[in-house]
Design an enzyme around this catalytic site. Structure first.
Site, PDB file in Angstrom:
ATOM      1  N   ARG A  85       0.860  -1.214  -0.122  1.00 38.46           N
ATOM      2  CA  ARG A  85       0.075  -0.093   0.010  1.00 38.46           C
ATOM      3  C   ARG A  85       0.763   1.316  -0.090  1.00 38.46           C
ATOM      4  O   ARG A  85       0.341   2.386   0.040  1.00 38.46           O
ATOM      5  CB  ARG A  85      -0.715  -0.105   1.265  1.00 38.46           C
ATOM      6  CG  ARG A  85      -2.310   0.463   1.018  1.00 38.46           C
ATOM      7  CD  ARG A  85      -3.023   0.195   2.359  1.00 38.46           C
ATOM      8  NE  ARG A  85      -4.447   0.434   2.156  1.00 38.46           N
ATOM      9  CZ  ARG A  85      -5.299  -0.051   1.825  1.00 38.46           C
ATOM     10  NH1 ARG A  85      -5.260  -1.274   1.583  1.00 38.46           N
ATOM     11  NH2 ARG A  85      -6.677   0.328   1.972  1.00 38.46           N
ATOM     12  N   ARG A 122     -22.603   0.849   1.194  1.00 38.74           N
ATOM     13  CA  ARG A 122     -22.114  -0.537   1.323  1.00 38.74           C
ATOM     14  C   ARG A 122     -22.652  -1.112   2.967  1.00 38.74           C
ATOM     15  O   ARG A 122     -22.505  -0.354   3.782  1.00 38.74           O
ATOM     16  CB  ARG A 122     -20.459  -0.534   1.270  1.00 38.74           C
ATOM     17  CG  ARG A 122     -19.920  -1.895   1.768  1.00 38.74           C
ATOM     18  CD  ARG A 122     -18.529  -2.013   1.322  1.00 38.74           C
ATOM     19  NE  ARG A 122     -17.720  -1.021   2.026  1.00 38.74           N
ATOM     20  CZ  ARG A 122     -16.621  -1.131   1.736  1.00 38.74           C
ATOM     21  NH1 ARG A 122     -15.699  -1.900   0.919  1.00 38.74           N
ATOM     22  NH2 ARG A 122     -15.482  -0.104   2.450  1.00 38.74           N
ATOM     23  N   ARG A 155     -18.857  -0.370   7.597  1.00 38.87           N
ATOM     24  CA  ARG A 155     -17.642  -0.363   8.291  1.00 38.87           C
ATOM     25  C   ARG A 155     -17.480   0.763   8.987  1.00 38.87           C
ATOM     26  O   ARG A 155     -18.061   2.068   8.296  1.00 38.87           O
ATOM     27  CB  ARG A 155     -16.784  -0.565   7.263  1.00 38.87           C
ATOM     28  CG  ARG A 155     -16.197  -2.108   6.904  1.00 38.87           C
ATOM     29  CD  ARG A 155     -15.412  -2.415   5.709  1.00 38.87           C
ATOM     30  NE  ARG A 155     -14.328  -1.458   5.501  1.00 38.87           N
ATOM     31  CZ  ARG A 155     -13.531  -1.764   4.486  1.00 38.87           C
ATOM     32  NH1 ARG A 155     -13.694  -2.682   3.744  1.00 38.87           N
ATOM     33  NH2 ARG A 155     -12.442  -1.009   4.314  1.00 38.87           N
ATOM     34  N   ARG A 166      -9.353   8.400   3.518  1.00 38.66           N
ATOM     35  CA  ARG A 166      -8.837   7.316   2.890  1.00 38.66           C
ATOM     36  C   ARG A 166      -8.330   7.448   1.489  1.00 38.66           C
ATOM     37  O   ARG A 166      -7.523   7.226   0.876  1.00 38.66           O
ATOM     38  CB  ARG A 166      -9.855   6.094   3.067  1.00 38.66           C
ATOM     39  CG  ARG A 166      -9.774   5.364   4.536  1.00 38.66           C
ATOM     40  CD  ARG A 166     -11.054   4.817   4.679  1.00 38.66           C
ATOM     41  NE  ARG A 166     -11.081   3.703   3.661  1.00 38.66           N
ATOM     42  CZ  ARG A 166     -12.396   2.990   3.331  1.00 38.66           C
ATOM     43  NH1 ARG A 166     -13.761   3.374   3.952  1.00 38.66           N
ATOM     44  NH2 ARG A 166     -12.532   2.171   2.695  1.00 38.66           N
TER      45      ARG A 166
HETATM   46  P1  AP5 Z   1     -15.253  -3.422  -2.446  1.00 38.25           P
HETATM   47  O1  AP5 Z   1     -14.986  -4.687  -3.413  1.00 38.25           O
HETATM   48  O2  AP5 Z   1     -15.678  -3.594  -0.967  1.00 38.25           O
HETATM   49  O3  AP5 Z   1     -14.347  -2.411  -2.823  1.00 38.25           O
HETATM   50  P2  AP5 Z   1     -12.627  -2.379  -2.117  1.00 38.25           P
HETATM   51  O4  AP5 Z   1     -11.843  -1.712  -3.183  1.00 38.25           O
HETATM   52  O5  AP5 Z   1     -12.385  -3.665  -1.603  1.00 38.25           O
HETATM   53  O6  AP5 Z   1     -12.929  -1.151  -1.066  1.00 38.25           O
HETATM   54  P3  AP5 Z   1     -12.252  -1.160   0.334  1.00 38.25           P
HETATM   55  O7  AP5 Z   1     -13.314  -0.200   1.032  1.00 38.25           O
HETATM   56  O8  AP5 Z   1     -12.446  -2.407   1.178  1.00 38.25           O
HETATM   57  O9  AP5 Z   1     -11.071  -0.573   0.092  1.00 38.25           O
HETATM   58  P4  AP5 Z   1      -9.954  -0.123   1.021  1.00 38.25           P
HETATM   59  O10 AP5 Z   1      -8.657  -0.191   0.341  1.00 38.25           O
HETATM   60  O11 AP5 Z   1     -10.209   1.348   1.528  1.00 38.25           O
HETATM   61  O12 AP5 Z   1      -9.867  -0.916   2.232  1.00 38.25           O
HETATM   62  P5  AP5 Z   1      -9.025  -2.140   2.942  1.00 38.25           P
HETATM   63  O13 AP5 Z   1     -10.118  -3.122   3.550  1.00 38.25           O
HETATM   64  O14 AP5 Z   1      -8.114  -2.646   2.066  1.00 38.25           O
HETATM   65  O15 AP5 Z   1     -16.703  -2.515  -3.126  1.00 38.25           O
HETATM   66  C1  AP5 Z   1     -17.245  -1.594  -2.552  1.00 38.25           C
HETATM   67  C2  AP5 Z   1     -18.749  -1.332  -2.505  1.00 38.25           C
HETATM   68  O16 AP5 Z   1     -18.946  -1.194  -4.052  1.00 38.25           O
HETATM   69  C3  AP5 Z   1     -19.182  -2.516  -2.214  1.00 38.25           C
HETATM   70  O17 AP5 Z   1     -20.720  -2.262  -1.694  1.00 38.25           O
HETATM   71  C4  AP5 Z   1     -19.634  -3.187  -3.481  1.00 38.25           C
HETATM   72  O18 AP5 Z   1     -20.639  -4.385  -3.394  1.00 38.25           O
HETATM   73  C5  AP5 Z   1     -19.685  -2.223  -4.542  1.00 38.25           C
HETATM   74  N1  AP5 Z   1     -19.096  -2.486  -5.678  1.00 38.25           N
HETATM   75  C6  AP5 Z   1     -18.200  -3.176  -5.945  1.00 38.25           C
HETATM   76  N2  AP5 Z   1     -17.925  -3.029  -7.437  1.00 38.25           N
HETATM   77  C7  AP5 Z   1     -18.784  -2.554  -8.066  1.00 38.25           C
HETATM   78  C8  AP5 Z   1     -19.445  -2.111  -9.393  1.00 38.25           C
HETATM   79  N3  AP5 Z   1     -18.580  -2.385 -10.474  1.00 38.25           N
HETATM   80  N4  AP5 Z   1     -20.320  -1.513  -9.494  1.00 38.25           N
HETATM   81  C9  AP5 Z   1     -21.057  -0.798  -8.458  1.00 38.25           C
HETATM   82  N5  AP5 Z   1     -20.799  -1.357  -7.164  1.00 38.25           N
HETATM   83  C10 AP5 Z   1     -19.979  -1.970  -6.849  1.00 38.25           C
HETATM   84  O19 AP5 Z   1      -8.298  -1.623   3.988  1.00 38.25           O
HETATM   85  C11 AP5 Z   1      -8.961  -0.812   5.363  1.00 38.25           C
HETATM   86  C12 AP5 Z   1      -8.041  -0.514   6.204  1.00 38.25           C
HETATM   87  O20 AP5 Z   1      -6.834  -1.290   6.811  1.00 38.25           O
HETATM   88  C13 AP5 Z   1      -7.219   0.873   5.416  1.00 38.25           C
HETATM   89  O21 AP5 Z   1      -7.590   2.181   5.490  1.00 38.25           O
HETATM   90  C14 AP5 Z   1      -5.732   0.767   6.379  1.00 38.25           C
HETATM   91  O22 AP5 Z   1      -6.130   1.454   7.432  1.00 38.25           O
HETATM   92  C15 AP5 Z   1      -5.778  -0.915   6.800  1.00 38.25           C
HETATM   93  N6  AP5 Z   1      -4.648  -1.505   6.007  1.00 38.25           N
HETATM   94  C16 AP5 Z   1      -5.167  -2.385   4.772  1.00 38.25           C
HETATM   95  N7  AP5 Z   1      -3.880  -2.852   4.226  1.00 38.25           N
HETATM   96  C17 AP5 Z   1      -2.955  -2.416   4.802  1.00 38.25           C
HETATM   97  C18 AP5 Z   1      -1.489  -2.030   4.503  1.00 38.25           C
HETATM   98  N8  AP5 Z   1      -1.067  -2.916   3.375  1.00 38.25           N
HETATM   99  N9  AP5 Z   1      -0.719  -1.399   5.067  1.00 38.25           N
HETATM  100  C19 AP5 Z   1      -1.145  -0.682   6.238  1.00 38.25           C
HETATM  101  N10 AP5 Z   1      -2.381  -0.743   6.417  1.00 38.25           N
HETATM  102  C20 AP5 Z   1      -3.374  -1.295   5.940  1.00 38.25           C
HETATM  103 MG    MG Z   2     -11.876  -4.298   0.296  1.00 35.28          MG
END
Ligand code: AP5
Ligand code: MG
Length: 209
Positions: A85, A122, A155, A166
């Site tokens: 990331r 979501r 969430r 974010r």
């Molecule tokens: P979804 O598939 O859930 O999207 P996503 O890209 O996975 O979104 P996230 O919110 O999970 O991404 P993120 O990167 O902010 O969070 P993460 O969990 O990785 O889809 C979103 C919505 O849209 C859903 O309702 C879905 O149904 C809908 N949808 C999907 N496709 C669609 C389409 N084509 N058309 C219409 N609707 C659609 O990370 C969370 C937190 O964890 C980070 O902020 C950070 O604090 C921490 N973290 C995670 N990884 C790390 C790392 N490597 N290092 C440090 N901290 C980290």
């Molecule tokens: Mg995700």
């Protein structure tokens, strides 16, 4: 590896790819939320950080990913969602045997206005992690998960001010990874603003599948 702003559909597409390719979906956000739900020492330490949309420390993250990649199910391939990331994580990952075998980096492009809309609509299952979209992809029964019947929740980091933070963090520290991997010839850009099935087909095309 899937890269894209919050709400771009990384989790949605990684699930589909995982079923279609028969390799595990490794999502660092899901792994962290599981630590928080289980109230582990790490989970307790990072709970507020995640709710506010901030990153956990690189060292914690890298250790967690390395442990996960060492599991037998990842031996013949894996889909990374949310890791690396930032450039420090990417550099560290590139030194590992798995990092050296990376085939492709799929970049999911989505305009900012759509990110905000998607995340405000979501709902997620706190048990299995499945995401729903209340307008486009609602659960069969209003409030519970189709898979396991658990009541759905929002969430904490989908609150509007966390989403804005974010997006800013993504633009500042994650988006530079696109140039980093483009220089290595790995990047395939995909329009993530269309229907999930169309996005999936575009990813398969980009992977030559
Ligand atoms: P979804 O598939 O859930 O999207 P996503 O890209 O996975 O979104 P996230 O919110 O999970 O991404 P993120 O990167 O902010 O969070 P993460 O969990 O990785 O889809 C979103 C919505 O849209 C859903 O309702 C879905 O149904 C809908 N949808 C999907 N496709 C669609 C389409 N084509 N058309 C219409 N609707 C659609 O990370 C969370 C937190 O964890 C980070 O902020 C950070 O604090 C921490 N973290 C995670 N990884 C790390 C790392 N490597 N290092 C440090 N901290 C980290
Ligand atoms: Mg995700």
């Amino acid at each position: 590896m899937l890269i894209g702003p919050p709400g771009a559909g990384k989790g949605t597409q990684a699930e589909k790819l995982s079923s279609s390719l028969g390799i595990p979906h490794i999502a660092t956000g899901d792994m962290i939320r599981e630590e928080i739900a289980r109230r582990t020492p790490l989970g307790r330490r990072v709970d507020d950080l995640i709710a506010g949309g901030d990153f956990i420390a690189d060292a914690d993250m890298i250790a967690m990913v390395q442990e996960r990649l060492a599991q037998p199910d990842a031996a013949s391939g894996f889909i990374l969602d949310g890791f690396p990331r930032d450039l420090a994580q990417a550099e560290k990952f590139s030194e590992t045997p798995e990092g050296k075998k990376l085939d492709a980096v799929i970049v999911l492009d989505l305009p900012e206005q759509e990110i905000v809309e998607r995340l405000s609509e979501r709902l997620v299952c706190p048990m299995c992690g499945r995401s729903y979209q209340v307008r486009l992809e609602p659960p069969a029964n209003d409030t519970v998960c189709d898979v396991d019947g658990t009541p759905l929740v929002r969430r904490p980091d989908d609150a509007p001010e966390s989403v804005r933070h974010r997006i800013a963090v993504y633009n500042q520290v994650t988006a530079p990874l696109i140039g980093y991997y483009a220089a290595r010839g790995l990047v395939r850009e995909v329009d993530a603003s269309v229907e999930p099935e169309q996005v999936f087909n575009a990813i398969l095309n980009a992977l030559g599948q």
